[in-house]
Design an enzyme around this catalytic site. Sequence first.
Site, PDB file in Angstrom:
ATOM      1  N   LYS A  13       0.826  -1.220   0.000  1.00  0.00           N
ATOM      2  CA  LYS A  13       0.000   0.000   0.000  1.00  0.00           C
ATOM      3  C   LYS A  13       0.855   1.262   0.000  1.00  0.00           C
ATOM      4  CE  LYS A  13      -2.238  -0.968   3.885  1.00  0.00           C
ATOM      5  NZ  LYS A  13      -1.704  -2.301   4.220  1.00  0.00           N
ATOM      6  N   ARG A  88      -9.553   1.512   8.656  1.00  0.00           N
ATOM      7  CA  ARG A  88      -9.093   0.160   8.987  1.00  0.00           C
ATOM      8  C   ARG A  88     -10.119  -0.633   9.784  1.00  0.00           C
ATOM      9  NH1 ARG A  88      -3.330   0.628   8.932  1.00  0.00           N
ATOM     10  NH2 ARG A  88      -2.222  -1.292   9.409  1.00  0.00           N
ATOM     11  N   ARG A 131      11.170  -1.821  11.115  1.00  0.00           N
ATOM     12  CA  ARG A 131       9.983  -1.518  11.918  1.00  0.00           C
ATOM     13  C   ARG A 131       9.914  -2.468  13.102  1.00  0.00           C
ATOM     14  NH1 ARG A 131       4.705  -0.622   8.196  1.00  0.00           N
ATOM     15  NH2 ARG A 131       3.788  -1.525  10.077  1.00  0.00           N
ATOM     16  N   ARG A 142      -0.558  -8.945  13.133  1.00  0.00           N
ATOM     17  CA  ARG A 142      -1.186  -7.925  12.287  1.00  0.00           C
ATOM     18  C   ARG A 142      -2.097  -8.541  11.231  1.00  0.00           C
ATOM     19  NH1 ARG A 142       4.163  -5.826  11.228  1.00  0.00           N
ATOM     20  NH2 ARG A 142       3.495  -4.671   9.431  1.00  0.00           N
TER      21      ARG A 142
HETATM   22  P1  AMP Z   1       0.674   0.631   8.826  1.00  0.00           P
HETATM   23  O1  AMP Z   1       1.885   1.445   8.572  1.00  0.00           O
HETATM   24  O2  AMP Z   1      -0.524   1.099   8.024  1.00  0.00           O
HETATM   25  O3  AMP Z   1       0.908  -0.849   8.684  1.00  0.00           O
HETATM   26  O4  AMP Z   1       0.270   0.871  10.359  1.00  0.00           O
HETATM   27  C1  AMP Z   1       1.134   0.498  11.410  1.00  0.00           C
HETATM   28  C2  AMP Z   1       0.376   0.415  12.719  1.00  0.00           C
HETATM   29  O5  AMP Z   1      -0.206   1.695  13.028  1.00  0.00           O
HETATM   30  C3  AMP Z   1      -0.797  -0.558  12.736  1.00  0.00           C
HETATM   31  O6  AMP Z   1      -0.384  -1.882  13.013  1.00  0.00           O
HETATM   32  C4  AMP Z   1      -1.658   0.044  13.853  1.00  0.00           C
HETATM   33  O7  AMP Z   1      -1.109  -0.254  15.125  1.00  0.00           O
HETATM   34  C5  AMP Z   1      -1.482   1.541  13.630  1.00  0.00           C
HETATM   35  N1  AMP Z   1      -2.488   2.096  12.689  1.00  0.00           N
HETATM   36  C6  AMP Z   1      -2.241   2.663  11.478  1.00  0.00           C
HETATM   37  N2  AMP Z   1      -3.374   3.073  10.892  1.00  0.00           N
HETATM   38  C7  AMP Z   1      -4.374   2.755  11.753  1.00  0.00           C
HETATM   39  C8  AMP Z   1      -5.787   2.898  11.711  1.00  0.00           C
HETATM   40  N3  AMP Z   1      -6.405   3.453  10.667  1.00  0.00           N
HETATM   41  N4  AMP Z   1      -6.482   2.458  12.791  1.00  0.00           N
HETATM   42  C9  AMP Z   1      -5.893   1.892  13.860  1.00  0.00           C
HETATM   43  N5  AMP Z   1      -4.568   1.721  13.946  1.00  0.00           N
HETATM   44  C10 AMP Z   1      -3.804   2.136  12.916  1.00  0.00           C
END
Ligand code: AMP
Length: 186
Positions: A13, A88, A131, A142
């Site tokens: 993404k 999400r 990360r 996740r």
């Molecule tokens: P990502 O970079 O999109 O994989 O997001 C990393 C982490 O940020 C996720 O595993 C969640 O802990 C948190 N996170 C990001 N976006 C959201 C969202 N829209 N709602 C809830 N948690 C989020």
Amino acid sequence: MRIIIFGPPGAGKGTQASLISEEYDIPHLSTGNIFRSAIKNKTELGKEVKAILDAGDLVPDEKVVDLVEEELKNDKYEDGYILDGFPRTVVQAKAFDDLLKKNGETLTAFLQLQVPEQELIERILSRGEGRSDDTRDGVKKRLKVYREETEPVLEYYGEKGAVHKVDGTGSIEDIFNRITTILPDN
Ligand code: AMP
């Protein structure tokens, strides 16, 4: 143009959202990036969400929705944006819908990146972004959270007939080419 890019962790993404942002000249809004940068800078928000991100859990809906709503007030989003990592949950999707309605705006496209699960795990473990949630257990957690809390968002948009499925396998360029055939010319 207002776009949502959707898919499981490791689907690409962020990579595709950056390319779309460049090609269509719209800002890339990644909630995950906002949280990671807050953690890095040790801000109040960062302190609140660090343990949640480390555990692979989701930040509470209210906090995420408030954050996105505030961020989107910035003038730079006036002519559109690409959302990556939001909405999400179905609660977030509904709140985002309400926000669009309130502003008299519509969504241009909801892009669903599809990648087989085994490939997701391999990609995440090999991407080496450093990360703190990119461990084997972190990825499994996740993916579980994705299936339980995020996948229902697909059904929500599916009912509106808004979902464009994109084959998320192959080269970055191939995937991006598939996306540009879906999006309207800019
Ligand atoms: P990502 O970079 O999109 O994989 O997001 C990393 C982490 O940020 C996720 O595993 C969640 O802990 C948190 N996170 C990001 N976006 C959201 C969202 N829209 N709602 C809830 N948690 C989020």
